[in-house]
Design an enzyme around this catalytic site. Sequence first.
Site, PDB file in Angstrom:
ATOM      1  N   PRO A   2      12.279  -8.620  27.026  1.00  0.00           N
ATOM      2  CA  PRO A   2      13.490  -9.264  27.498  1.00  0.00           C
ATOM      3  C   PRO A   2      13.644 -10.734  27.151  1.00  0.00           C
ATOM      4  O   PRO A   2      13.041 -11.598  27.766  1.00  0.00           O
ATOM      5  CB  PRO A   2      13.413  -9.075  29.024  1.00  0.00           C
ATOM      6  CG  PRO A   2      11.984  -8.856  29.324  1.00  0.00           C
ATOM      7  CD  PRO A   2      11.294  -8.465  28.079  1.00  0.00           C
ATOM      8  N   GLU A   3      14.447 -11.012  26.160  1.00  0.00           N
ATOM      9  CA  GLU A   3      15.050 -12.328  26.002  1.00  0.00           C
ATOM     10  C   GLU A   3      16.526 -12.113  26.356  1.00  0.00           C
ATOM     11  O   GLU A   3      16.887 -11.021  26.796  1.00  0.00           O
ATOM     12  CB  GLU A   3      14.862 -12.858  24.576  1.00  0.00           C
ATOM     13  CG  GLU A   3      13.389 -13.090  24.259  1.00  0.00           C
ATOM     14  CD  GLU A   3      13.143 -13.888  22.984  1.00  0.00           C
ATOM     15  OE1 GLU A   3      13.947 -14.774  22.674  1.00  0.00           O
ATOM     16  OE2 GLU A   3      12.138 -13.619  22.311  1.00  0.00           O
ATOM     17  N   LYS A  60      17.876 -15.498  31.456  1.00  0.00           N
ATOM     18  CA  LYS A  60      17.143 -14.236  31.591  1.00  0.00           C
ATOM     19  C   LYS A  60      17.166 -13.728  33.025  1.00  0.00           C
ATOM     20  O   LYS A  60      16.464 -12.780  33.346  1.00  0.00           O
ATOM     21  CB  LYS A  60      15.700 -14.416  31.118  1.00  0.00           C
ATOM     22  CG  LYS A  60      15.580 -14.929  29.681  1.00  0.00           C
ATOM     23  CD  LYS A  60      14.161 -15.343  29.355  1.00  0.00           C
ATOM     24  CE  LYS A  60      14.128 -16.206  28.106  1.00  0.00           C
ATOM     25  NZ  LYS A  60      12.793 -16.785  27.877  1.00  0.00           N
TER      26      LYS A  60
END
Length: 279
Positions: A2-3, A60
């Site tokens: 996850p970016e 994020k």
Amino acid sequence: MPELPEVEAARRVAERVARGRRIVDVWCADDPIVFERVPAARWRRALLGRRVRAVRRHGKHLWFELDRRPWPCMHFGMTGGFHTPGRGTLWLVAHGKKGPGLAWPPRFVKLILKFDDGGELAFADARRLGRARLRLDPAAEPPISLLGFDAWRGLPPLASFKALVTARSSPMKALLLDQSFAAGVGNWIADEVLYQARIDPRRRAGTLTGDEIRRLRTALARVIAVSVRARNDSDRYPRTWLFHDRWGKNPKAYTARREKIRHDTIGGRTTAWVPSVQR
DNA sequence: CTCAGTGTTCAGTG
DNA sequence: TCACTGAACACTGA
């Protein structure tokens, strides 16, 4: 992985499953580290019976806007993600087996929400670096209130972007990773942006020329826009990008354009860059 | 078996 | 104040 682009993909999945729905059941793992010592009973009390108005994102961080506060906020860390059940559990995080996972609930599950239409959404995190929190006003409280502009939706106009960069003295790699500067940029995107902007990751922010800052802003906008627009993870990073050759699957470590890739630790993180292109 | 890793936070240092 | 370093978190896969 996850970016910002993966978190945005997760946000869209969560909106599809949860928006407008009422939460009819809550299961919460007994994991005080992930849930900041908020007891499972408090999670149930806060979420049960609530209707989901929207799912928001900044950098994020994600949060669910409910019809009553507090609201749940999530951060995926390095290995967290949302999962949905059924044929082909949606894996938003590329760990474990490739392809659709069939396990339900997923491994390392921390929170499961069930909705009034039968839908379910699970938050799982193998490495437990992610967080789920309850906040009365997520955008106005830490950690979200401490973030800089959202790297996708909040990119400042060139003049103010320039001012933000020239005010800093850290190496460009460290600046891009600093979430109080640009929220949502991670290690891979930072390297990609500096490569496309042709800027040496060790360069101090304050020493950039006007043209370099303009290239930096353009590259940031482009890298994020292309990867957010992608339909799936394999389209997220085009083949001509540094991304693909970053981790020497090919021990030769050349880019698609036959440029030699170098690896250094900059800003405390492994950095892949191309000295012949980045100055 | 060893080790690095898509992220953040905190303590200690300069 | 600013910025840097290392440690910690716990697991996976090369």
